[in-house]
Structure formats: C-alpha cells, structure tokens
Design a protein around this motif. Structure first.
Motif, PDB file in Angstrom:
ATOM      1  N   THR A   9       0.834  -1.193   0.000  1.00 49.93           N
ATOM      2  CA  THR A   9       0.000   0.000   0.000  1.00 49.93           C
ATOM      3  C   THR A   9       0.872   1.248   0.000  1.00 49.93           C
ATOM      4  O   THR A   9       0.587   2.207  -0.709  1.00 49.93           O
ATOM      5  CB  THR A   9      -0.943  -0.003   1.225  1.00 49.93           C
ATOM      6  N   GLY A  10       1.949   1.233   0.778  1.00 60.14           N
ATOM      7  CA  GLY A  10       2.864   2.369   0.814  1.00 60.14           C
ATOM      8  C   GLY A  10       3.474   2.638  -0.547  1.00 60.14           C
ATOM      9  O   GLY A  10       3.569   3.790  -0.987  1.00 60.14           O
ATOM     10  N   ALA A  11       3.871   1.585  -1.240  1.00 62.82           N
ATOM     11  CA  ALA A  11       4.443   1.749  -2.576  1.00 62.82           C
ATOM     12  C   ALA A  11       3.410   2.324  -3.543  1.00 62.82           C
ATOM     13  O   ALA A  11       3.718   3.215  -4.344  1.00 62.82           O
ATOM     14  CB  ALA A  11       4.977   0.407  -3.085  1.00 62.82           C
ATOM     15  N   LEU A  12       2.178   1.824  -3.465  1.00 64.95           N
ATOM     16  CA  LEU A  12       1.127   2.340  -4.343  1.00 64.95           C
ATOM     17  C   LEU A  12       0.833   3.805  -4.047  1.00 64.95           C
ATOM     18  O   LEU A  12       0.619   4.602  -4.971  1.00 64.95           O
ATOM     19  CB  LEU A  12      -0.142   1.504  -4.205  1.00 64.95           C
ATOM     20  N   LEU A  13       0.830   4.170  -2.790  1.00 64.09           N
ATOM     21  CA  LEU A  13       0.572   5.562  -2.430  1.00 64.09           C
ATOM     22  C   LEU A  13       1.693   6.474  -2.938  1.00 64.09           C
ATOM     23  O   LEU A  13       1.425   7.583  -3.387  1.00 64.09           O
ATOM     24  CB  LEU A  13       0.384   5.694  -0.925  1.00 64.09           C
ATOM     25  N   ARG A  14       2.922   5.990  -2.916  1.00 61.76           N
ATOM     26  CA  ARG A  14       4.030   6.787  -3.463  1.00 61.76           C
ATOM     27  C   ARG A  14       3.868   6.983  -4.974  1.00 61.76           C
ATOM     28  O   ARG A  14       4.129   8.067  -5.503  1.00 61.76           O
ATOM     29  CB  ARG A  14       5.371   6.145  -3.130  1.00 61.76           C
ATOM     30  N   VAL A  15       3.415   5.958  -5.678  1.00 65.53           N
ATOM     31  CA  VAL A  15       3.169   6.085  -7.123  1.00 65.53           C
ATOM     32  C   VAL A  15       2.040   7.082  -7.371  1.00 65.53           C
ATOM     33  O   VAL A  15       2.143   7.950  -8.248  1.00 65.53           O
ATOM     34  CB  VAL A  15       2.854   4.710  -7.754  1.00 65.53           C
ATOM     35  N   LEU A  16       0.967   6.976  -6.598  1.00 65.76           N
ATOM     36  CA  LEU A  16      -0.138   7.919  -6.743  1.00 65.76           C
ATOM     37  C   LEU A  16       0.325   9.338  -6.469  1.00 65.76           C
ATOM     38  O   LEU A  16      -0.031  10.270  -7.203  1.00 65.76           O
ATOM     39  CB  LEU A  16      -1.299   7.541  -5.813  1.00 65.76           C
ATOM     40  N   ASP A  17       1.135   9.522  -5.447  1.00 70.34           N
ATOM     41  CA  ASP A  17       1.643  10.856  -5.136  1.00 70.34           C
ATOM     42  C   ASP A  17       2.451  11.417  -6.303  1.00 70.34           C
ATOM     43  O   ASP A  17       2.354  12.605  -6.614  1.00 70.34           O
ATOM     44  CB  ASP A  17       2.476  10.820  -3.853  1.00 70.34           C
ATOM     45  N   GLY A  18       3.204  10.582  -6.979  1.00 73.19           N
ATOM     46  CA  GLY A  18       3.934  11.028  -8.165  1.00 73.19           C
ATOM     47  C   GLY A  18       3.002  11.497  -9.268  1.00 73.19           C
ATOM     48  O   GLY A  18       3.268  12.502  -9.942  1.00 73.19           O
ATOM     49  N   GLN A  19       1.890  10.797  -9.455  1.00 75.97           N
ATOM     50  CA  GLN A  19       0.911  11.217 -10.465  1.00 75.97           C
ATOM     51  C   GLN A  19       0.232  12.519 -10.063  1.00 75.97           C
ATOM     52  O   GLN A  19      -0.034  13.383 -10.901  1.00 75.97           O
ATOM     53  CB  GLN A  19      -0.123  10.110 -10.692  1.00 75.97           C
ATOM     54  N   ARG A  20      -0.036  12.675  -8.772  1.00 75.52           N
ATOM     55  CA  ARG A  20      -0.621  13.939  -8.301  1.00 75.52           C
ATOM     56  C   ARG A  20       0.342  15.099  -8.555  1.00 75.52           C
ATOM     57  O   ARG A  20      -0.084  16.190  -8.963  1.00 75.52           O
ATOM     58  CB  ARG A  20      -0.932  13.851  -6.809  1.00 75.52           C
ATOM     59  N   ARG A  21       1.630  14.883  -8.289  1.00 73.75           N
ATOM     60  CA  ARG A  21       2.626  15.936  -8.552  1.00 73.75           C
ATOM     61  C   ARG A  21       2.671  16.274 -10.039  1.00 73.75           C
ATOM     62  O   ARG A  21       2.842  17.423 -10.408  1.00 73.75           O
ATOM     63  CB  ARG A  21       4.003  15.516  -8.036  1.00 73.75           C
ATOM     64  N   HIS A  22       2.507  15.261 -10.877  1.00 73.30           N
ATOM     65  CA  HIS A  22       2.467  15.487 -12.328  1.00 73.30           C
ATOM     66  C   HIS A  22       1.279  16.385 -12.690  1.00 73.30           C
ATOM     67  O   HIS A  22       1.429  17.352 -13.442  1.00 73.30           O
ATOM     68  CB  HIS A  22       2.370  14.136 -13.034  1.00 73.30           C
ATOM     69  N   VAL A  23       0.113  16.065 -12.157  1.00 69.15           N
ATOM     70  CA  VAL A  23      -1.097  16.860 -12.426  1.00 69.15           C
ATOM     71  C   VAL A  23      -0.851  18.329 -12.084  1.00 69.15           C
ATOM     72  O   VAL A  23      -1.133  19.230 -12.885  1.00 69.15           O
ATOM     73  CB  VAL A  23      -2.311  16.312 -11.642  1.00 69.15           C
ATOM     74  N   LEU A  24      -0.326  18.586 -10.897  1.00 65.32           N
ATOM     75  CA  LEU A  24      -0.092  19.970 -10.470  1.00 65.32           C
ATOM     76  C   LEU A  24       1.094  20.588 -11.198  1.00 65.32           C
ATOM     77  O   LEU A  24       1.067  21.768 -11.558  1.00 65.32           O
ATOM     78  CB  LEU A  24       0.106  20.030  -8.958  1.00 65.32           C
ATOM     79  N   GLY A  25       2.117  19.801 -11.451  1.00 65.52           N
ATOM     80  CA  GLY A  25       3.320  20.319 -12.092  1.00 65.52           C
ATOM     81  C   GLY A  25       3.107  20.748 -13.528  1.00 65.52           C
ATOM     82  O   GLY A  25       3.658  21.770 -13.964  1.00 65.52           O
ATOM     83  N   ILE A  26       2.327  19.997 -14.283  1.00 67.94           N
ATOM     84  CA  ILE A  26       2.104  20.365 -15.687  1.00 67.94           C
ATOM     85  C   ILE A  26       1.300  21.657 -15.797  1.00 67.94           C
ATOM     86  O   ILE A  26       1.371  22.356 -16.806  1.00 67.94           O
ATOM     87  CB  ILE A  26       1.446  19.212 -16.487  1.00 67.94           C
ATOM     88  N   LEU A  27       0.582  22.017 -14.747  1.00 64.97           N
ATOM     89  CA  LEU A  27      -0.216  23.242 -14.769  1.00 64.97           C
ATOM     90  C   LEU A  27       0.536  24.446 -14.202  1.00 64.97           C
ATOM     91  O   LEU A  27       0.068  25.583 -14.345  1.00 64.97           O
ATOM     92  CB  LEU A  27      -1.514  23.031 -13.978  1.00 64.97           C
ATOM     93  N   ASP A  28       1.671  24.204 -13.597  1.00 60.83           N
ATOM     94  CA  ASP A  28       2.448  25.273 -12.976  1.00 60.83           C
ATOM     95  C   ASP A  28       2.764  26.366 -13.993  1.00 60.83           C
ATOM     96  O   ASP A  28       3.224  26.088 -15.099  1.00 60.83           O
ATOM     97  CB  ASP A  28       3.740  24.707 -12.386  1.00 60.83           C
ATOM     98  N   GLY A  29       2.485  27.594 -13.618  1.00 56.72           N
ATOM     99  CA  GLY A  29       2.787  28.734 -14.471  1.00 56.72           C
ATOM    100  C   GLY A  29       1.654  29.183 -15.372  1.00 56.72           C
ATOM    101  O   GLY A  29       1.745  30.237 -15.998  1.00 56.72           O
ATOM    102  N   LEU A  30       0.580  28.408 -15.447  1.00 58.81           N
ATOM    103  CA  LEU A  30      -0.570  28.839 -16.248  1.00 58.81           C
ATOM    104  C   LEU A  30      -1.400  29.825 -15.440  1.00 58.81           C
ATOM    105  O   LEU A  30      -1.647  29.618 -14.254  1.00 58.81           O
ATOM    106  CB  LEU A  30      -1.453  27.642 -16.637  1.00 58.81           C
TER     107      LEU A  30
END
Length: 168
Positions: A9-30
């Motif tokens: 579960t911890g490993a899956l949560l770390r993967v999900l957190d990476g996807q969440r960072r991607h969601v926010l990161g790709i929008l950074d600066g807009l």
C-alpha cells in the motif's frame, strides 16, 4: 505525505503521489485564463479536470467508497457537475482543494490495511462491484490520475507548447 500501512500500500501511495505531482506540475505557471481555456473539441478545461480529480476521484474513491464517509456520500454530485468550475471561483482554490482532498485520501490509505473490504459501493453507477479492497481502489485511482495527467500534458502543449517530460 506520510506513508504507512503495508509495504504494498505504501508503494502504491508513493506512485499515486507522483501522479498527483504530475497533475499539479504540468499546470504550474498557467494563469487563470489559460487554466479555464478549452483546447479540445469536448470543451473541458484544465481547471475542470482538476476539480473532477478532486471530487470524482480522490473524494469519491477514498472517502466515500473506501471509508464509507456518510457525509461525503450524501454530498456526491452526479453527471458532469464536478467538471464545472464557476467563473467566480479562483483557480488557486481549485488547486488547493485538490491538494487538501489528496491529504484526506492519504489519511484513509495510511490508516487502513490494503486488503480491507470497501465500506460502500455505488451499485446505481457501476452495478456489481468490480473493485473489492482498498488496494484495488489505489490501483484504479493511480490509473485514472495517470490518464488525466496525460490529458493535461496534451492540453498544456496545445496552450503554450510546454511539455512535462521529454526523453530523447
């Protein structure tokens, strides 16, 4: 983010957190205008997609389905309401709510064993359950978040040419 529970579960949560960072990161600066500008024929915009991830993904799957939070279940919307962001709602509020809902979801995950049966299932939406445990929900949410991160990648490139990750 604190990751507890079993190692899977911890490993899956770390993967999900990476996807969440991607969601926010790709929008950074807009700016607000760009975040609300539809660039695909379907008419959705980046801010609406983030709100969908907040309400229909993070809140729905973790707090309603996995945890069975009655208040959340009573407050669920139907249809495409989550994709609609009122013009007077600041973009920063939508992005912050996504972060907050992710924290609430993490609290469910870190306090619940991965093999725990789901507390509630929306038969009216999905019929018989096709997910059965918290681990199943984590895998589903990782997949959905990654898919939408890809949608945001395409939208961002159409908006201003920026790309998230380019491997050459």
């Amino acid at each position: 983010m604190t990751v507890g529970g079993d190692s899977g579960t911890g490993a899956l949560l770390r993967v999900l957190d990476g996807q969440r960072r991607h969601v926010l990161g790709i929008l950074d600066g807009l700016d607000d205008k760009a975040l609300r500008r539809p660039v695909l024929p379907s008419g959705w915009h980046c801010l609406g997609l983030v709100q969908h991830l907040t309400l229909d993904v993070e809140r729905f799957w973790f707090r309603a389905v996995a945890a069975g939070d009655e208040e959340v279940i009573r407050g669920l919307t139907s249809g495409d309401e989550a994709w609609q962001v009122a013009p007077d709602v600041p973009a920063v509020d939508v992005l912050d709510r996504y972060r907050q809902e992710a924290e609430l979801a993490d609290a469910v995950v870190t306090t619940t064993p991965g093999d725990t049966a789901l507390a509630w299932w929306p038969h009216d939406l999905f019929g018989e359950p096709h997910l059965h445990t918290l681990r199943d929900v984590l895998l589903h949410v990782i997949t959905e978040t990654a898919c939408h991160a890809g949608h945001l990648d395409a939208a961002r490139e159409l908006l201003d040419g920026r790309r998230w990750l380019v491997l050459t």
